[in-house]
Design a protein around this motif. Sequence first.
Motif, PDB file in Angstrom:
ATOM      1  N   GLU A  21      -6.005  -1.132  -6.227  1.00 18.57           N
ATOM      2  CA  GLU A  21      -6.705   0.112  -5.903  1.00 18.57           C
ATOM      3  C   GLU A  21      -5.827   1.287  -6.317  1.00 18.57           C
ATOM      4  O   GLU A  21      -4.595   1.200  -6.283  1.00 18.57           O
ATOM      5  CB  GLU A  21      -6.972   0.217  -4.386  1.00 18.57           C
ATOM      6  N   VAL A  50      -6.178   0.748 -11.760  1.00 15.76           N
ATOM      7  CA  VAL A  50      -6.726  -0.526 -11.269  1.00 15.76           C
ATOM      8  C   VAL A  50      -6.877  -1.499 -12.438  1.00 15.76           C
ATOM      9  O   VAL A  50      -7.368  -1.142 -13.520  1.00 15.76           O
ATOM     10  CB  VAL A  50      -8.083  -0.294 -10.595  1.00 15.76           C
ATOM     11  N   CYS A  62      -2.163   4.031  -3.822  1.00 12.54           N
ATOM     12  CA  CYS A  62      -2.582   2.801  -4.507  1.00 12.54           C
ATOM     13  C   CYS A  62      -2.286   1.597  -3.621  1.00 12.54           C
ATOM     14  O   CYS A  62      -1.554   1.677  -2.632  1.00 12.54           O
ATOM     15  CB  CYS A  62      -1.873   2.641  -5.851  1.00 12.54           C
ATOM     16  N   THR A  63      -2.876   0.469  -4.004  1.00  7.61           N
ATOM     17  CA  THR A  63      -2.579  -0.828  -3.408  1.00  7.61           C
ATOM     18  C   THR A  63      -2.294  -1.799  -4.537  1.00  7.61           C
ATOM     19  O   THR A  63      -3.061  -1.858  -5.507  1.00  7.61           O
ATOM     20  CB  THR A  63      -3.753  -1.337  -2.554  1.00  7.61           C
ATOM     21  N   ARG A  97       0.842  -1.195   0.000  1.00 13.54           N
ATOM     22  CA  ARG A  97       0.000   0.000   0.000  1.00 13.54           C
ATOM     23  C   ARG A  97       0.884   1.254   0.000  1.00 13.54           C
ATOM     24  O   ARG A  97       1.721   1.435   0.875  1.00 13.54           O
ATOM     25  CB  ARG A  97      -0.887   0.003   1.241  1.00 13.54           C
TER      26      ARG A  97
END
Length: 224
Positions: free
Chosen positions: A70, A82, A102-103, A48
């Motif tokens: 994400e 994404v 973002c992830t 993350r």
Amino acid sequence: MNINADFDKRASAHAADTPWVASPMAGVDRRMLDRIGGEVARATTIVRFAPGSAFSPHVHTGGEEFLVLEGVFQDEHGDFPVGSYIRNPPQSSHTPASAPGCTIFVKLWQFDLADRTHVRTETTDGAYTQTAKGVETLPLFHDDHEDVVMERWAPGAQVTLDAPDGLEVLVLDGDFNEGGETFAPQSWLRLPQDACSTAQAGPDGAKVWIKRGHLKTTPSAPKV
């Protein structure tokens, strides 16, 4: 560091139960799913990036594979929203960052070291084909080492997870049940060689990332 490092056993992890661990870079945290080694490791991780965070420039000696879950991942090669699936082969380099945050789901040091194939696929634009009852498949990558796909499972579908050379599943949307566990978004399952199991998709179905065939030999820590 060893996390889920016995590749002869089934392993699982769930986002709700897996703590975030700070990385050496401020604003970048990790959920470690499996890992052999220290900061240089054969690793499967959810990472993350806080808004405005970045990593210093580095070389991926053992290659890097990631899927954006994400937000928007960024580096000098572009913006990756994404659904972006990226393979940066051994000896590639970049400077990861994310202005909006973002992830991403990341796998490190799991390539054939002779691989030099770059892959960038925007999976949101991909065309799925039906490959089994209740299963639609979008191919992402295939070579002699592994096969990587995304699959959509219909609500309630019974899906055979046959793993002669190992298998990993990451849930992107929806959920499924396997082995008495419910796997919701960002839950991860690894089956060892010669395993075979059945997953049942939940009432809303499931969208999953799957890698097969990559555990033909027992993984080990990187030699650096």
